[in-house]
Design a protein around this motif. Structure first.
Motif, PDB file in Angstrom:
ATOM      1  N   VAL A 182       0.843  -1.203   0.000  1.00 43.48           N
ATOM      2  CA  VAL A 182       0.000   0.000   0.000  1.00 43.48           C
ATOM      3  C   VAL A 182       0.875   1.249   0.000  1.00 43.48           C
ATOM      4  O   VAL A 182       0.686   2.183  -0.788  1.00 43.48           O
ATOM      5  N   ALA A 183       1.894   1.261   0.901  1.00 47.74           N
ATOM      6  CA  ALA A 183       2.785   2.416   0.981  1.00 47.74           C
ATOM      7  C   ALA A 183       3.576   2.588  -0.308  1.00 47.74           C
ATOM      8  O   ALA A 183       3.698   3.701  -0.848  1.00 47.74           O
ATOM      9  N   ALA A 184       4.104   1.490  -0.821  1.00 49.97           N
ATOM     10  CA  ALA A 184       4.921   1.575  -2.032  1.00 49.97           C
ATOM     11  C   ALA A 184       4.100   2.009  -3.241  1.00 49.97           C
ATOM     12  O   ALA A 184       4.582   2.754  -4.104  1.00 49.97           O
ATOM     13  N   ALA A 185       2.836   1.539  -3.318  1.00 52.76           N
ATOM     14  CA  ALA A 185       1.977   1.920  -4.442  1.00 52.76           C
ATOM     15  C   ALA A 185       1.750   3.419  -4.465  1.00 52.76           C
ATOM     16  O   ALA A 185       1.738   4.048  -5.527  1.00 52.76           O
ATOM     17  N   PHE A 186       1.574   4.024  -3.289  1.00 52.18           N
ATOM     18  CA  PHE A 186       1.371   5.466  -3.235  1.00 52.18           C
ATOM     19  C   PHE A 186       2.629   6.232  -3.622  1.00 52.18           C
ATOM     20  O   PHE A 186       2.556   7.377  -4.071  1.00 52.18           O
ATOM     21  N   LEU A 187       3.769   5.598  -3.475  1.00 56.95           N
ATOM     22  CA  LEU A 187       5.029   6.245  -3.832  1.00 56.95           C
ATOM     23  C   LEU A 187       5.452   5.939  -5.259  1.00 56.95           C
ATOM     24  O   LEU A 187       6.536   6.308  -5.687  1.00 56.95           O
ATOM     25  N   GLY A 188       4.584   5.216  -6.017  1.00 63.48           N
ATOM     26  CA  GLY A 188       4.833   5.011  -7.432  1.00 63.48           C
ATOM     27  C   GLY A 188       5.439   3.681  -7.811  1.00 63.48           C
ATOM     28  O   GLY A 188       5.889   3.513  -8.940  1.00 63.48           O
ATOM     29  N   ASP A 189       5.488   2.723  -6.899  1.00 67.22           N
ATOM     30  CA  ASP A 189       6.027   1.402  -7.200  1.00 67.22           C
ATOM     31  C   ASP A 189       4.993   0.633  -8.024  1.00 67.22           C
ATOM     32  O   ASP A 189       3.948   0.226  -7.517  1.00 67.22           O
ATOM     33  N   TYR A 190       5.272   0.419  -9.314  1.00 72.81           N
ATOM     34  CA  TYR A 190       4.290  -0.189 -10.204  1.00 72.81           C
ATOM     35  C   TYR A 190       4.055  -1.665  -9.886  1.00 72.81           C
ATOM     36  O   TYR A 190       2.959  -2.182 -10.060  1.00 72.81           O
ATOM     37  N   GLU A 191       5.074  -2.378  -9.444  1.00 68.50           N
ATOM     38  CA  GLU A 191       4.887  -3.781  -9.088  1.00 68.50           C
ATOM     39  C   GLU A 191       3.986  -3.914  -7.869  1.00 68.50           C
ATOM     40  O   GLU A 191       3.113  -4.794  -7.811  1.00 68.50           O
ATOM     41  N   ALA A 192       4.178  -3.050  -6.871  1.00 65.91           N
ATOM     42  CA  ALA A 192       3.311  -3.070  -5.688  1.00 65.91           C
ATOM     43  C   ALA A 192       1.878  -2.725  -6.074  1.00 65.91           C
ATOM     44  O   ALA A 192       0.919  -3.339  -5.600  1.00 65.91           O
ATOM     45  N   ARG A 193       1.749  -1.732  -6.965  1.00 62.83           N
ATOM     46  CA  ARG A 193       0.413  -1.353  -7.412  1.00 62.83           C
ATOM     47  C   ARG A 193      -0.264  -2.508  -8.148  1.00 62.83           C
ATOM     48  O   ARG A 193      -1.458  -2.767  -7.987  1.00 62.83           O
ATOM     49  N   SER A 194       0.516  -3.262  -8.940  1.00 60.22           N
ATOM     50  CA  SER A 194      -0.035  -4.403  -9.658  1.00 60.22           C
ATOM     51  C   SER A 194      -0.535  -5.468  -8.690  1.00 60.22           C
ATOM     52  O   SER A 194      -1.599  -6.062  -8.889  1.00 60.22           O
ATOM     53  N   ARG A 195       0.218  -5.707  -7.612  1.00 58.36           N
ATOM     54  CA  ARG A 195      -0.228  -6.700  -6.624  1.00 58.36           C
ATOM     55  C   ARG A 195      -1.493  -6.238  -5.911  1.00 58.36           C
ATOM     56  O   ARG A 195      -2.405  -7.039  -5.653  1.00 58.36           O
ATOM     57  N   ILE A 196      -1.578  -4.954  -5.589  1.00 57.01           N
ATOM     58  CA  ILE A 196      -2.780  -4.420  -4.941  1.00 57.01           C
ATOM     59  C   ILE A 196      -3.985  -4.571  -5.864  1.00 57.01           C
ATOM     60  O   ILE A 196      -5.082  -4.987  -5.445  1.00 57.01           O
ATOM     61  N   GLU A 197      -3.805  -4.248  -7.148  1.00 55.53           N
ATOM     62  CA  GLU A 197      -4.912  -4.361  -8.101  1.00 55.53           C
ATOM     63  C   GLU A 197      -5.352  -5.815  -8.273  1.00 55.53           C
ATOM     64  O   GLU A 197      -6.547  -6.114  -8.387  1.00 55.53           O
TER      65      GLU A 197
END
Length: 462
Positions: A121-136
């Motif tokens: 969650v924290a990394a996605a807000f900071l622009g980490d695309y891999e973290a955002r992909s896992r959240i999605e």
């Protein structure tokens, strides 16, 4: 209104139809056991039971159609997530949402405390695309498995965020009144821009009368309207938690967010009921019930008076979709009443020997039951219990559901997670907020019962 909200409303309507059908069948069984049974009476009751049965079928088909539409939407979303151009290689194994036999993105055996989820969650807000992909991917899994239980929670970075179920199953959150009445109101999507919703109300209508004589002027009245300006309000709350709690605690951030979201819902519901000037209590016309020894049989005529006033105010604009809204202590007090008196007129969904029906649904899950005349009851503990001279009275509200309007952003409530602002103290700031507008005043129809007859109830069976 979202598809999920439509499905929730359809489920509530189906539950109500099933309960009505059950009541009609019970009434038929009771009728057949009476000594003075007549064939006409049985035929009429069978017709009512069959009509209720047809309504169940209708509601069942409507719900099934919405669920099929939702399944198709999820299927299309999954197809879209898997679709790539011919020039692009197949996605990696951990980049595809898999639900069912496949492993979940976040699991208790590999992420027992939720640290990986919170770090993503924290990394996605900071622009980490891999973290955002896992959240999605996690969100796709949650919508597939728990779609009927989820309320949209929008963010600026991705379509929504739901804490993994296993992280929230066991902790004991602070109990909240939540939003039973707000969920029962007529919902609209809040306009994308502006801080005011405007509704034109015709306050002076045209005139029609018989012509006095031939070739004379007919009746004429210039119509006029008045603008009803409804402010868009902002509800928000914040909480700062230490980085140590986030990084080394057990699901601390998810617990805090869950509490903020539930308090947001409770605040919204409390405002539509109790806000000064515009809340339901403030705008409703008062019916006074005064009694030193209140009883349910004394109170009930006041309810009928209120419903009569609702219809008199609405006239041909009445939907007939009326609601009674009350605190849970008043609902249980009504259930405690015993009487040997029966109504003179039969009512849909209510057996004549009883004073209403309890559907035995849990708090906040929709209609709790019906009054003797068939009016559905919403139980809401945001209804105040400290009113009146003795600060121990509550109120009962009677409304046309279709004239209680609530505008909400489809993604509300939203939240902001800010680290930089509290970096010097190793804190993480969480802010939950949302925009909403409401009115009960498109027609001045709402009624409330108040007075000394609604003091703290005594459960005496009367």
């Amino acid at each position: 209104m979202t598809l999920e909200q439509l499905i929730a409303q359809a489920r509530t309507a189906l539950d109500t139809a099933i309960a009505t059908r059950r009541q009609e069948q019970d009434a038929l069984v009771a009728l057949r056991s009476e000594d003075n049974l007549t064939e006409d009476a049985v035929r009429e009751q069978v017709a009512r039971r069959d009509a209720a049965d047809a309504e169940v079928t209708h509601r069942q088909e409507a719900l099934a159609e919405l669920e099929r539409e939702q399944a198709r939407e999820e299927e299309v979303a999954a197809l879209q997530a898997r679709t790539v151009s011919a020039a692009t290689r197949a996605p990696a194994y951990d980049q595809v949402a898999r639900v069912g036999a496949e492993e979940r993105t976040y699991r208790p055996d590999t992420d027992r405390r939720g640290a990986r989820f919170e770090a993503d969650v924290a990394a996605a807000f900071l622009g980490d695309y891999e973290a955002r992909s896992r959240i999605e991917r996690h969100m796709a899994e949650e919508r597939t498995e728990r779609g009927d239980q989820l309320r949209a929670v929008g963010t600026g970075a991705f379509a929504g965020l739901v804490v993994p179920q296993y992280l929230t199953d066991m902790y004991a959150p602070a109990a909240q009144a939540n939003r039973p009445f707000a969920d029962a109101m007529r919902h609209h999507d809040l306009p994308a821009k502006g801080m005011q919703v405007n509704i034109s109300r015709v306050t002076t209508g045209a005139s029609v009368d018989n012509q006095a004589t031939e070739n004379t002027e007919v009746a004429n009245q210039d119509m006029d309207d008045t603008n009803l300006a409804i402010p868009v309000q902002t509800a928000a709350g914040q909480q700062t938690i230490s980085r140590q709690a986030v990084e080394r605690g057990a699901g601390v951030e998810s617990v805090v967010l869950d509490d903020l979201f539930r308090r947001y819902n409770t605040n919204l519901d409390n405002k539509v009921l109790n806000q000064a000037t515009t809340g339901l209590s403030a705008v409703a016309n008062t019916i006074t019930y005064t009694s030193a020894t209140p009883t349910a049989t004394e109170l009930y005529p006041k309810v009928i008076e209120g419903l009569s006033n609702v219809e008199a105010a609405m006239l041909d604009m009445a939907s007939g979709d009326n609601l009674a809204v009350m605190n849970s202590r008043r609902w249980y007090w009504l259930q405690n009443a015993l009487s040997d008196k029966h109504p003179m007129l039969s009512q849909p969904g209510v057996i004549g020997q009883f004073i209403g029906a309890n559907y035995a649904t849990a708090y906040g899950r929709g209609v709790r039951g019906v009054l003797p005349n068939g009016t559905p009851v919403i139980v809401d503990n945001n209804v105040a219990t400290n009113l009146g001279a003795g600060t121990n009275e509550d109120e009962i509200y009677l409304v046309d559901r279709q004239e209680c309007h609530l505008w909400e952003d489809p993604d509300a409530p939203m939240y902001i997670r800010a680290e930089q602002a509290k970096a010097s103290s190793l804190g993480v700031l969480l802010v939950v907020y949302g925009y909403f507008a409401y009115t009960h005043q498109r027609y001045a129809h709402a009624q409330k019962i108040s007075g000394t007859g609604l003091v703290t109830p005594a459960f005496t069976g009367a």
